[in-house]
Write a protein that holds these residues in place. Structure first.
Motif, mmCIF file in Angstrom:
data_model
loop_
_atom_site.group_PDB
_atom_site.id
_atom_site.type_symbol
_atom_site.label_atom_id
_atom_site.label_comp_id
_atom_site.label_asym_id
_atom_site.label_seq_id
_atom_site.Cartn_x
_atom_site.Cartn_y
_atom_site.Cartn_z
ATOM 1 N N LEU A 50 -0.027 9.181 8.669
ATOM 2 C CA LEU A 50 1.459 8.709 7.811
ATOM 3 C C LEU A 50 1.491 7.381 8.062
ATOM 4 N N ALA A 51 1.573 6.826 8.978
ATOM 5 C CA ALA A 51 1.780 5.484 9.248
ATOM 6 C C ALA A 51 0.538 4.559 8.609
ATOM 7 N N ALA A 52 -0.411 5.123 8.273
ATOM 8 C CA ALA A 52 -1.538 4.328 7.463
ATOM 9 C C ALA A 52 -1.069 4.381 6.082
ATOM 10 N N LEU A 53 -0.766 5.441 5.623
ATOM 11 C CA LEU A 53 -0.358 5.457 4.137
ATOM 12 C C LEU A 53 0.845 4.573 4.085
ATOM 13 N N GLY A 54 1.740 4.476 4.915
ATOM 14 C CA GLY A 54 2.927 3.539 4.506
ATOM 15 C C GLY A 54 2.289 2.120 4.599
ATOM 16 N N VAL A 55 1.388 1.635 5.370
ATOM 17 C CA VAL A 55 1.054 0.468 5.483
ATOM 18 C C VAL A 55 0.253 0.155 4.207
ATOM 19 N N ALA A 56 -0.563 1.071 3.649
ATOM 20 C CA ALA A 56 -1.538 0.905 2.312
ATOM 21 C C ALA A 56 -0.395 0.576 1.138
ATOM 22 N N ILE A 57 0.743 1.296 1.201
ATOM 23 C CA ILE A 57 1.445 1.322 0.172
ATOM 24 C C ILE A 57 2.658 0.031 0.253
ATOM 25 N N VAL A 58 3.100 -0.247 1.223
ATOM 26 C CA VAL A 58 3.910 -1.163 1.628
ATOM 27 C C VAL A 58 3.392 -2.354 2.609
#
Length: 194
Positions: A50-58
């Motif tokens: 979930l953190a990786a997704l967040g960093v990828a998006i923003v």
């Protein structure tokens, strides 16, 4: 660009694995839901994904970066526990790197480490760095409750073998100390200019 691809890959692979946990004989089932989320491996991988997704998006958002740092430390704890503790305890490493375990015990942690230490490196304070030990501390107490204190019918098997011969206090202190040292190791790496 490479870091975004790797971060999205971490999320997608973990999502696929989670979906597989809820499928049996081609049907959706909640049968495994009560058991899969008792493992630090699953919890750490989901958090990191979930953190990786967040960093990828923003990318560049400080709070999301800190969550990715915490998630990376958590999956590193998972990976090192498998290699340094569980493999010797169970007498096999290959058995712990089969199927989805190959991703959760090795490939996803390595991808998280690579993205954090190469593409997303930034200085972090010592208190923020040490905050990544909190998941280990909290999970340790949760695990202890379920293998020793919970009512007999609700107890878990000591699948991590942390309470062998009643040595829970030793194991808990060792895991917390090791996680703290890991946090400081990452802190040191992240101070090096990119």
């Amino acid at each position: 660009m490479i870091d975004r691809i790797l971060n999205l890959s971490i999320f997608i692979v973990t999502l696929i694995l989670m979906i597989r946990f809820f499928r049996k004989d081609g049907k959706w089932t909640a049968e495994k839901a009560g058991t899969i989320f008792r493992y630090f491996t699953v919890l750490s991988n989901c958090f990191c994904a979930l953190a990786a997704l967040g960093v990828a998006i923003v990318p560049g958002q400080p709070l999301l970066w800190l969550m990715k740092y915490l998630g990376t430390v958590a999956v590193t704890v998972t990976m090192l526990t498998v290699f340094l503790f569980l493999a010797p305890a169970y007498g096999t490493l290959l058995g712990l790197l089969k199927g989805y375990d190959l991703f959760m015990h090795l490939l996803t942690p390595l991808a998280a480490i690579l993205t954090l230490c190469v593409f997303e490196r930034r200085p972090v304070s010592v208190p923020a760095a040490l905050s990544a030990v909190l998941p280990v501390i909290v999970y340790g107490f949760w695990y202890l409750y379920h293998i020793t204190i919970a009512p007999e019918e609700k107890r878990w098997e000591d699948f991590y073998r942390f309470n062998q011969n009643g040595k829970w206090p030793v194991t808990y202190v060792a895991m917390t100390a090791a996680a703290s040292l890991l946090c400081l190791a990452y802190w040191g790496i992240l101070q090096i200019p990119g």
